[in-house]
Design an enzyme around this catalytic site. Structure first.
Site, mmCIF file in Angstrom:
data_model
loop_
_atom_site.group_PDB
_atom_site.id
_atom_site.type_symbol
_atom_site.label_atom_id
_atom_site.label_comp_id
_atom_site.label_asym_id
_atom_site.label_seq_id
_atom_site.Cartn_x
_atom_site.Cartn_y
_atom_site.Cartn_z
ATOM 1 N N ASP A 258 0.813 -1.128 0.015
ATOM 2 C CA ASP A 258 0.078 0.182 -0.126
ATOM 3 C C ASP A 258 0.843 1.211 0.039
ATOM 4 O OD1 ASP A 258 -1.828 2.055 0.459
ATOM 5 O OD2 ASP A 258 -2.604 1.342 2.418
ATOM 6 N N ASN A 285 1.587 4.772 -11.736
ATOM 7 C CA ASN A 285 0.465 4.698 -12.439
ATOM 8 C C ASN A 285 -0.869 4.525 -11.435
ATOM 9 O OD1 ASN A 285 -1.604 3.644 -14.615
ATOM 10 N ND2 ASN A 285 -1.470 1.930 -13.096
ATOM 11 N N LYS A 292 -17.895 12.451 -6.389
ATOM 12 C CA LYS A 292 -18.970 13.328 -6.162
ATOM 13 C C LYS A 292 -18.725 14.760 -6.351
ATOM 14 C CE LYS A 292 -21.189 10.144 -3.427
ATOM 15 N NZ LYS A 292 -22.664 9.761 -3.918
ATOM 16 N N ASN A 296 -21.156 17.506 -2.293
ATOM 17 C CA ASN A 296 -21.430 16.144 -1.581
ATOM 18 C C ASN A 296 -20.346 15.215 -1.337
ATOM 19 O OD1 ASN A 296 -24.284 16.572 -1.902
ATOM 20 N ND2 ASN A 296 -23.933 16.081 -3.988
ATOM 21 N N ASN A 344 -13.265 18.366 -14.372
ATOM 22 C CA ASN A 344 -14.520 17.538 -14.876
ATOM 23 C C ASN A 344 -15.562 17.657 -13.657
ATOM 24 O OD1 ASN A 344 -15.883 15.995 -16.559
ATOM 25 N ND2 ASN A 344 -14.634 13.952 -15.842
ATOM 26 N N TYR A 350 -10.236 14.351 -7.943
ATOM 27 C CA TYR A 350 -9.139 13.689 -8.891
ATOM 28 C C TYR A 350 -8.803 14.539 -9.718
ATOM 29 C CZ TYR A 350 -8.348 10.224 -12.683
ATOM 30 O OH TYR A 350 -7.768 9.432 -13.731
ATOM 31 N N LYS A 354 -4.539 15.104 -10.453
ATOM 32 C CA LYS A 354 -3.988 14.793 -11.620
ATOM 33 C C LYS A 354 -3.101 16.188 -12.216
ATOM 34 C CE LYS A 354 -4.593 10.445 -11.952
ATOM 35 N NZ LYS A 354 -3.680 9.512 -11.840
ATOM 36 N N THR A 385 -11.368 0.904 -20.834
ATOM 37 C CA THR A 385 -11.115 0.394 -19.596
ATOM 38 C C THR A 385 -12.362 -0.206 -18.950
ATOM 39 O OG1 THR A 385 -10.958 1.988 -18.136
ATOM 40 C CG2 THR A 385 -8.677 1.563 -19.289
#
Length: 444
Positions: A258, A285, A292, A296, A344, A350, A354, A385
């Site tokens: 981990d 990677n 959310k 939220n 997005n 996220y 990134k 994917t």
């Protein structure tokens, strides 16, 4: 993961209906197979007066087994133009004069590559003219048909010998889903050294791939192993079964860890040093999503995404560089995302992580250059994917079609781009973030 619409377009009914209705008709992209020719036809090479790369490029393409011509014919697999001689806006006419008569001659999955000088390294009107090349390439990328692509490569003064690995990648089928990108060579980085065997450029190298148990990570491990590397495939213990399958398939090693654990960087460094004497290629990677809208989004959703996608990578980099576990001429490669460029809905965590990967490249490039290595990143767009297969139909179809190539990419497209970064001859490719997105409109 199947693109059923694209499959339909290849059926007899699809071939009749699609053009009648003016529907998208994505081309079948040429992808790399060992032993295939670099190009399926000649490459037409030209240059603006005073260009400094034409002769070097001609020699490099010939060494790659490419038939280089300087007189136009009926069909070309690639058009390559040295625009380093363009020193003022009026000189851009040379670009038009070269491409206008032959742009329609580019074959299926053909390639257009323009070579320029980094605008930030020149002044005045030359800077303006070189910057203008970006608009040209991005427009041509949208105009090309049948899976053809266009790229702009800025080559710094003194880095003329370092272009070969990039040209081989961009002209080959390995760059099938890379379109309308701007790449810089030599701004920061060391002298490139050609591999003894271009088919196995990573022979004798050790590569670490995190998140390697499936999807894009598994493809990265597979391609790096194909290129000769011994791959240490890493993932969390819960993915142990799939991870072992990947490692066994490629003859690599499986490491269950981990990476968000505070002790992970030390354990990883110890493992790489004791088992392999260090590591040559590190591919970050591993990544998760906890989507959310911001209002939220829980604290745990925010924290876990930042921890896996960004903070753990920084901690690993610090340890591997600080203890010199990363070998000389080593490579650090991040996996960003189009979301990190354009944002997005529902992905504030996220996208933040990134975009942070891009920041990691920006900050790390001079540090790695001083260390004798490089750091770059890929930014995938819509890749086929299991994750994108779960996206609602209409959003999934929009993601596929809203690009110049009109389809989703494959995990191997991301992997091939990473393999180009990892190539020993790419030592002067440093600080780049290349989108593997088929020139998606999102973030353009």
């Amino acid at each position: 993961m199947a693109d059923r619409y694209q499959q339909f377009t290849k059926t007899p009914v699809g071939k009749f209906v699609v053009p009648k209705l003016g529907l998208p008709n994505p081309a079948t992209l040429r992808r790399y197979q060992p032993g295939q020719p670099a190009l399926e036809g000649p490459a037409l090479l030209g240059a603006a007066p005073g260009g400094r790369l034409e002769k070097k490029v001609r020699d490099q393409l010939a060494d790659a087994g490419i038939n280089v011509v300087t007189t136009s014919g009926d069909r070309h697999a690639a058009l390559v133009f040295d625009a380093t001689g363009v020193t003022e806006p009026g000189g851009l006419r040379a670009v038009y004069d070269f491409f206008h008569p032959v742009i329609r001659s580019v074959g299926p999955s053909g390639r257009v590559v323009i070579l320029g000088t980094p605008p930030e390294q020149v002044e005045g009107r030359e800077r303006i003219a070189q910057r203008a090349l970006e608009g040209f390439v991005r427009s041509v990328g949208k105009e090309l048909k049948r899976g053809a692509t266009a790229q702009l490569v800025y080559v710094a003064e003194g880095a003329e010998d370092a272009t070969e690995s990039t040209l081989r990648f961009l002209l080959s089928a390995k760059s099938a889903f890379v379109d309308a990108q701007v790449i810089r060579i030599g701004a920061e980085g060391k002298t490139a050294v050609a591999p003894a065997n271009w088919e196995k450029p990573l022979d004798g190298k050790v590569a670490l791939v995190t998140g390697a148990s499936r999807g894009i990570g598994a493809a990265i491990a597979d391609v790096l192993a194909r290129d000769g590397a011994h791959v240490v495939a890493l993932d969390i213990p819960a993915q142990g079964a799939d991870l072992s399958k990947v490692a066994n398939k490629i003859g690599g090693s499986a490491l269950q860890l981990d990476i968000t654990s505070p002790s992970a960087p030390a354990k990883l460094a110890e493992y790489l040093k004791e088992r392999h004497g260090g590591v040559d290629v590190v591919v970050h990677n591993a990544g998760i999503t906890r989507d959310k809208t911001l209002g939220n989004m829980s604290e745990s959703a925010w924290d876990s995404v930042i921890a896996v996608n960004l903070a753990s990578q920084l901690a690993v980099n610090d340890k591997l560089l600080g203890d010199k576990i990363l070998n000389e001429n080593g490579r650090v490669i991040g996996v960003s995302s189009i979301a990190g460029i354009a944002g997005n809905v529902g992905q504030a965590n996220y996208a933040t992580s990134k975009a942070g990967v891009i920041g990691m490249v920006n900050v790390g490039a001079p540090q790695l250059a001083e260390y004798g290595g490089t750091i770059n990143a890929v930014a995938p767009g819509f890749i086929e994917t299991k994750m994108t297969a779960a996206v609602p139909l209409f959003i999934r179809e929009a993601g596929r079609r809203l690009s110049s190539l009109g389809q989703g990419g494959l995990p191997v497209d991301v992997a091939e781009t990473i393999a180009w970064y990892a190539n020993p001859a790419s030592a002067a490719v440093n600080g780049n973030v290349v989108r593997v997105c088929g020139q998606a409109l999102l973030g353009a």
